[in-house]
Scaffold this active site. Structure first.
Site, PDB file in Angstrom:
ATOM      1  N   SER A 166      40.071  47.064  23.743  1.00  0.00           N
ATOM      2  CA  SER A 166      38.937  46.201  24.058  1.00  0.00           C
ATOM      3  C   SER A 166      38.108  45.933  22.804  1.00  0.00           C
ATOM      4  O   SER A 166      38.610  45.351  21.850  1.00  0.00           O
ATOM      5  CB  SER A 166      38.112  46.799  25.182  1.00  0.00           C
ATOM      6  OG  SER A 166      37.228  45.843  25.703  1.00  0.00           O
ATOM      7  N   ASP A 260      42.429  39.810  33.336  1.00  0.00           N
ATOM      8  CA  ASP A 260      41.458  40.249  32.333  1.00  0.00           C
ATOM      9  C   ASP A 260      40.723  39.039  31.770  1.00  0.00           C
ATOM     10  O   ASP A 260      41.325  38.005  31.479  1.00  0.00           O
ATOM     11  CB  ASP A 260      42.188  40.983  31.206  1.00  0.00           C
ATOM     12  CG  ASP A 260      41.266  41.778  30.297  1.00  0.00           C
ATOM     13  OD1 ASP A 260      40.190  41.271  29.937  1.00  0.00           O
ATOM     14  OD2 ASP A 260      41.631  42.917  29.937  1.00  0.00           O
ATOM     15  N   HIS A 290      40.802  44.350  33.560  1.00  0.00           N
ATOM     16  CA  HIS A 290      40.431  44.934  32.273  1.00  0.00           C
ATOM     17  C   HIS A 290      40.372  46.457  32.364  1.00  0.00           C
ATOM     18  O   HIS A 290      39.640  47.015  33.173  1.00  0.00           O
ATOM     19  CB  HIS A 290      39.072  44.389  31.831  1.00  0.00           C
ATOM     20  CG  HIS A 290      38.704  44.782  30.429  1.00  0.00           C
ATOM     21  ND1 HIS A 290      39.341  44.247  29.332  1.00  0.00           N
ATOM     22  CD2 HIS A 290      37.801  45.659  29.940  1.00  0.00           C
ATOM     23  CE1 HIS A 290      38.825  44.772  28.228  1.00  0.00           C
ATOM     24  NE2 HIS A 290      37.901  45.640  28.581  1.00  0.00           N
TER      25      HIS A 290
END
Length: 342
Positions: A166, A260, A290
């Site tokens: 991320s 996501d 996510h």
């Protein structure tokens, strides 16, 4: 079809149960309050995890880049590790405003154990108190120190990799770009897991996935970018999707969930890497949101995601093998074998 209908059922069930333990006002709180809540949740999640007997670790501070403060790191070594091990720089996620070495501890242990590698986990400064370029410069400083101390670390300088999820994935790519442009350490491989790389948030997936409860979404992403940039215009080291030239980067692995918010920016970036001649492995997982493998590590989908990552790392880090050749996995990895975070 609703978002719920598209999510992997096993992962959704765990997310639904975990969401009940989040403070109701979490996303209205300040970054500091969010960090505190996140730390408390992590402590509760890991309270009963037994200590490992196969990996040792210690904390220290190392010099940052010129003009920057020292950078706290945690070094993990397999017990009995000799010289010539792979060296992994691990960068935590957290939307640029959260996360820590503690959040990546179990992943770092698993990486060191599964890969027989020396892992350096970096505690970079966080926004909004420390906006760009502080985080990427801290991570680059840790990589520079690592590359300058391979003998002491017992690391093979030809097998240096950077891994992040991320926000950490975006920083991993930013570090690779900075190393390429500024004569930094030569990297062997970059693994960017659902990386946060485009401040513009203009893709279809960025706009589609919003108001998702506990899941990272458009609104939180826009807010995080504003804190991270602090009123500046993003450059390629802050938002790698803005890089005009991608040639000269090491081989890159990118994965992302079909559901996501980062899906489209990550797929587009992977395509640009391929067009630039950079060996690139891309995976898009149907039913994954996510960081879903972090939320629901025991789901079949999560185990497949983690197994694919570990196999890719083993191929990349095999001393005499070329990246991209088929490999073998000695055992199915824990879903914590590679980092995952917001």
């Amino acid at each position: 079809m609703t978002f719920h209908d598209r999510v992997d059922p096993e992962s959704w069930a765990v997310l639904d149960a975990a969401s009940a333990h989040l403070p109701a006002d979490l996303w209205a709180a300040s970054p500091v309050a969010r960090r505190q809540a996140s730390d408390a949740l992590l402590a509760a999640m890991t309270a009963h995890v037994p200590p490992t007997e196969t990996v040792t670790w210690h904390d220290q501070a190392v010099p940052g880049l010129p003009g920057e403060p020292d950078v706290p790191i945690r070094i993990y070594r397999p017990r009995g590790a000799d010289a010539g091990r792979p060296g992994v720089l691990l960068i935590h996620g957290g939307g640029m405003w959260g996360g820590s070495i503690a959040h990546e501890h179990l992943r770092a242990v698993s990486l060191a154990d599964d890969l027989n590698a020396v892992v350096v986990s970096v505690e970079y400064r966080l926004a909004p108190e420390h906006p760009h370029p502080a985080p990427v410069r801290d991570c680059s400083g840790a990589l520079t120190w690592m590359a300058s101390n391979t003998d002491a670390l017992g690391v093979d300088p030809s097998r240096l990799v950077v891994i992040g999820g991320s926000a950490g994935g975006g920083l991993a790519l930013g570090v690779a770009l900075m190393a390429r442009d500024q004569g930094g350490p030569r990297l062997h491989y970059v693994m960017a897991l659902y990386p946060m790389i485009d401040d513009r948030s203009e893709t279809a997936s960025a706009r589609e996935f919003d108001h998702l409860g506990a899941i990272w979404d458009y609104t939180r992403n826009v807010e995080a970018w504003a804190w991270y940039l602090g009123g500046q215009r993003a450059d390629a080291y802050a938002a790698p999707a803005r890089a005009e030239q991608l040639t000269g980067l090491p081989p890159v692995f990118i994965d992302v969930g079909e559901l996501d918010v980062f899906r489209d920016e990550d797929v587009a970036f992977a395509l640009r890497l391929m067009q630039a001649g950079v060996p690139t492995e891309l995976h898009v997982y149907p039913g994954a949101f996510h960081a879903s493998e972090f939320v629901a590590p025991d789901a079949d989908l999560s185990r497949r995601i983690s197994r694919t990552r570990l196999e890719a790392l083993r191929r990349a880090l095999r001393p005499t093998a070329a990246v991209g050749l088929s490999g073998d996995a000695a055992h199915e990895p824990s879903p914590l074998s590679v980092p995952a975070a917001r």
